[in-house]
Design an enzyme around this catalytic site. Structure first.
Site, PDB file in Angstrom:
ATOM      1  N   SER A 134      -4.119 -11.520  33.767  1.00 54.82           N
ATOM      2  CA  SER A 134      -4.857 -10.671  32.829  1.00 54.82           C
ATOM      3  C   SER A 134      -6.363 -10.705  33.051  1.00 54.82           C
ATOM      4  O   SER A 134      -7.074  -9.809  32.604  1.00 54.82           O
ATOM      5  CB  SER A 134      -4.545 -11.062  31.381  1.00 54.82           C
ATOM      6  OG  SER A 134      -5.009 -12.370  31.111  1.00 54.82           O
ATOM      7  N   LYS A 172      -8.189 -14.701  27.863  1.00 58.53           N
ATOM      8  CA  LYS A 172      -8.933 -13.478  27.551  1.00 58.53           C
ATOM      9  C   LYS A 172     -10.389 -13.827  27.260  1.00 58.53           C
ATOM     10  O   LYS A 172     -10.767 -14.986  27.122  1.00 58.53           O
ATOM     11  CB  LYS A 172      -8.341 -12.788  26.316  1.00 58.53           C
ATOM     12  CG  LYS A 172      -6.903 -12.285  26.456  1.00 58.53           C
ATOM     13  CD  LYS A 172      -6.802 -11.063  27.321  1.00 58.53           C
ATOM     14  CE  LYS A 172      -5.422 -10.424  27.244  1.00 58.53           C
ATOM     15  NZ  LYS A 172      -4.362 -11.271  27.802  1.00 58.53           N
TER      16      LYS A 172
END
Length: 218
Positions: A134, A172
């Protein structure tokens, strides 16, 4: 113990002798001995470290320390006595709510510059192996990230974090938007995660702040 040292010394002498292209007889000649002396040394059949060790080292072009210690052993000794390094756990995933009492699978240990800990106790940080993509290209699958227990550090907007929510873990970038938390990926294939703060009353959210990144060797 000494017999082990003598056997290691013999193997080291043989390796260095061959690297210099010397026969056992030639090495013996250089130190004023018979060839049988070197052969007994290299096969570990001596009871004590020979008095000629300094001459042997000189003939092989190394120091006595180099003769008695392999480069790998020397590196281990240097790491052990370096005060600027601390040994940090490498774990396969973070616990749900902090390192204290959390279940973690230890997969390795990594000497780490002390300054990377930013003054934190070493038991409050760990290297974690990245399993997702990610945060590509900044952080790739297989990279290691050094993370700090979120209860010990301030997490600011823009910080890279591992967020754990209801058992799900994700890497993240963190932003506090007032009424909600925004977790933003670097990889455009993924959508940002928006977590309303009123939802945090019903669910759990735990953050680990990323202090450093160690890229996987290609």
């Amino acid at each position: 113990m000494e017999s082990t040292i003598i056997k290691k010394l013999g193997k080291r002498v043989r390796k260095l002798r061959k690297a210099k292209g010397l026969s056992s007889d030639k090495l013996a000649e250089l130190i004023g001995r018979e060839g049988s002396f070197i052969r007994r040394l290299e096969t570990g059949r001596m009871k004590n470290i020979p008095e000629d060790i300094e001459k042997i080292a000189q003939a092989l072009g190394v120091s006595i320390a180099e003769l008695l210690t392999t480069p790998e052993e020397k590196k281990e000794i240097e790491l052990e006595f370096r005060t600027d390094l601390v040994t940090i756990l490498v774990i396969n995933g973070v616990p749900a709510s902090g390192f204290e009492g959390g279940d973690t699978e230890i997969i390795d240990y990594l000497p780490t510059p002390r300054e990377m800990l930013r003054g934190l106790p070493q038991e409050r940080v760990a290297w974690v192996k990245v399993v997702g993509d990610s945060m590509e290209p900044k952080v790739s699958r297989g990279d290691l990230v050094l993370v700090a227990d979120g209860s010990w550090v301030e997490v600011k907007n823009g910080d890279l974090v591992i967020a754990v929510m209801d058992g799900e873990k994700t890497l993240k970038r963190f932003y506090d938007k007032g009424n909600y938390i925004l977790l933003v990926p670097e990889n455009e294939s993924y959508e940002p995660l928006m977590i309303p703060k009123d939802k945090l009353k019903e669910t759990s959210l735990y953050l680990y702040k990323v202090l450093g990144i160690l890229k996987r060797m290609q």
